[in-house]
Design an enzyme around this catalytic site. Structure first.
Site, short mmCIF file in Angstrom:
data_model
loop_
_atom_site.label_atom_id
_atom_site.label_comp_id
_atom_site.label_asym_id
_atom_site.label_seq_id
_atom_site.Cartn_x
_atom_site.Cartn_y
_atom_site.Cartn_z
N GLU A 71 5.63 -3.34 0.99
CA GLU A 71 5.69 -3.09 -0.45
C GLU A 71 4.94 -1.79 -0.73
O GLU A 71 3.71 -1.76 -0.73
CB GLU A 71 5.08 -4.27 -1.22
CG GLU A 71 5.80 -5.59 -0.99
CD GLU A 71 7.24 -5.57 -1.46
OE1 GLU A 71 7.57 -4.77 -2.37
OE2 GLU A 71 8.05 -6.35 -0.94
N VAL A 93 0.33 4.78 5.01
CA VAL A 93 -0.28 3.70 5.77
C VAL A 93 0.79 2.71 6.24
O VAL A 93 0.72 2.16 7.34
CB VAL A 93 -1.36 2.98 4.94
CG1 VAL A 93 -1.97 1.81 5.72
CG2 VAL A 93 -2.45 3.97 4.53
N GLY A 94 1.81 2.52 5.41
CA GLY A 94 2.90 1.62 5.78
C GLY A 94 3.59 2.03 7.07
O GLY A 94 4.00 1.17 7.87
N GLY A 123 0.83 -1.20 0.00
CA GLY A 123 0.00 0.00 0.00
C GLY A 123 0.86 1.24 0.00
O GLY A 123 2.02 1.23 -0.41
N SER A 124 0.29 2.32 0.49
CA SER A 124 0.98 3.61 0.47
C SER A 124 2.02 3.70 1.59
O SER A 124 1.92 3.00 2.61
CB SER A 124 -0.02 4.75 0.62
OG SER A 124 -0.57 4.75 1.94
N CYS A 151 2.04 0.36 -9.21
CA CYS A 151 3.12 0.94 -8.39
C CYS A 151 4.45 1.03 -9.11
O CYS A 151 5.30 1.84 -8.74
CB CYS A 151 3.27 0.14 -7.09
SG CYS A 151 3.65 -1.61 -7.35
#
Length: 469
Positions: free
Chosen positions: A210, A192-193, A188-189, A244
């Site tokens: 990732e 948020v990571g 994800g982003s 991505c």
């Protein structure tokens, strides 16, 4: 009580019972995952169409075929992956066994994103199953059709004692992360990571992140511009740019920009026709929020190609922004849409300096006929992956690791790398109980003589000379 404590506890019970450790169980679950892909092909394509009008070919390729390749590769290779890896020994341990055993972490959590909502949970799931873990899967709530399919259908194929699916949004994910897992895999982003990493830190849980980033693409003046344009448009517009590893912006000289723009226009027309909105081969933005975010970026530089939008359809035309300034909005965030900014630089060294002045991306691309230019960009930049004279294709090779570096991610997967990511490499030394006299040199009382003996049997000696010129 935490609403997910029960399912996590149930998975841990299966893990402690050793149910997932045997090769037979791993094979059976991988085969079941393969059957899911075959038998649910129609519903999968329907879910992709409902979520973002993903073209059938793109969905078939990215969400089914590539995942099936991972399953088949794991089944073909599992026995060799699971074998103990015997290692070199020093003189003291010549009569003993020294090896690395690949052991599952235990109960792992996989949190998936919305852009490739099946691929990006199933590919890590293949690695987690192959490594012998119990798994809790959390698909994205944004891609609702796929979330529903995964939640209602996937558990019917897998061992319910060892695998589970939960759904929900940010609030539910926050509660989920309060539980203790043995490994977390998040896609994800970066924003948020960071939250996932902070939650994992509370339990000292290892994890893989990732993430994404702005992937640069340098186009040299000697490039084959027609093929470069086609590969750029394909990489930028595949899945409507919601990828991505898509090229996020182009760096080139002003003269190259002038020649590249018409080539990009020809590629767009060839792929999507005179009115891309009517093409069945261009997906849509996944949500109103993402549509509005990408549309707001169109004010950067000037629209050289495309620029049309339709909020009702969440449609954004394949768009090229020319003469974009580094300070403008399109260069401040990952675009995640069919929009390609061009930033002009005098030459390759300036492009390299520009890339290195920013966060390290998930991928760096270069188009050049001169291999020395390719090597210069490769050697003087840093990124998760690298591609020369094409885009996206590096991620299709199971023999290459896929992952980021720095703000674009932590850890890697695909093929054998997925198995390694979900495995703990346990160092094992099996010594003989006898021959105690050989150990006396390490026991007190210490002496210079004992030190000399220990050094002679334990010291690593340099082989040969330095070969660097």
């Amino acid at each position: 009580m935490n609403p997910y404590a029960g399912v996590v506890s149930s998975l841990r019970t299966a893990w402690l019972a050793g149910k997932t450790r045997g090769a037979e169980h791993r094979v059976s679950q991988l085969e079941a995952l393969g059957r899911f892909l075959e038998e649910q092909r129609g519903p999968i394509l329907e879910a992709m169409a409902s979520d973002m009008r993903k073209p059938p070919l793109e969905a078939e390729l990215s969400e089914i075929l590539l995942v099936r390749n991972e399953v088949t590769h794991a089944l073909n290779s599992l026995s060799s992956w699971m074998k103990d890896e015997f290692v070199e020994k020093n003189l003291v341990t010549q009569l003993d066994e020294a090896f690395i055993r690949k052991e599952p972490y235990g109960v792992v959590l996989i949190i998936g994103p919305w852009n490739y909502p099946l691929h990006l949970i199933l590919v890590p799931l293949v690695g987690a199953i192959a490594a012998g873990n119990c798994v809790l899967v959390k698909p994205s709530e944004i891609s609702r059709g796929t979330e529903k399919l995964v939640a209602e259908t996937l558990p019917g194929y897998l061992d319910k004692d060892c695998f589970a699916v939960v759904t929900g949004g940010p609030a539910e994910t926050t509660q989920l992360l309060e539980n203790k897992f043995d490994f977390i895999f998040f896609t994800g982003s970066a924003q948020v990571g960071r939250g996932v990493m902070a939650a994992a830190a509370q339990h000292l849980t290892p994890l893989a992140l990732e993430l994404g980033g702005k992937n640069p693409c340098y186009v040299a003046e000697d490039s084959e511009l027609e093929s470069a344009a086609a590969r750029l448009v394909w990489g930028r517009c595949f899945n409507a740019g919601q990828t991505c590893v898509a090229p996020d912006y182009v760096l080139c000289s002003p003269a190259t920009q002038e020649k590249l723009l018409p080539a990009l226009g020809r590629a767009i027309a060839r792929f999507f026709g005179p009115e891309p909105r009517e093409s069945p081969d261009l997906a849509r933005m996944v949500s109103d929020r993402h549509f509005q975010r990408v549309r707001a970026l169109l004010g950067s530089g000037h629209v050289a190609l495309g620029g049309q939008t339709d909020e009702a359809e969440r449609y954004i035309a394949p768009t090229v922004l020319a003469d974009v300034q580094p300070s403008q909005p399109a260069m401040q965030e990952e675009i995640f849409g069919p929009v390609l900014p061009i930033v002009t630089v005098p030459g390759v060294d300036d492009a390299i300096a520009f890339i290195n002045s920013r966060e390290r991306p998930l991928a760096v691309y270069v188009f050049a006929s001169d291999s020395k230019v390719v090597q210069r960009v490769l050697e003087r930049t840093s990124s998760g992956g690298f591609g020369a004279n094409d885009t996206l294709m590096q991620m299709t090779l199971l023999s290459l690791p896929f992952g980021g570096i720095g703000s674009s991610g932590l850890g890697s997967y695909h093929g054998r790398f997925s198995f390694d990511t979900f495995s703990h490499r346990r160092a094992c030394l099996l010594r003989r109980p006898g021959l105690e006299a050989l150990n006396s040199m390490r026991y007190p009382p210490y002496s210079e003589r004992k030190m000399g003996l220990l050094a002679s049997v334990s010291q690593v000696k340099r082989k040969g000379g330095c070969s660097l010129q």
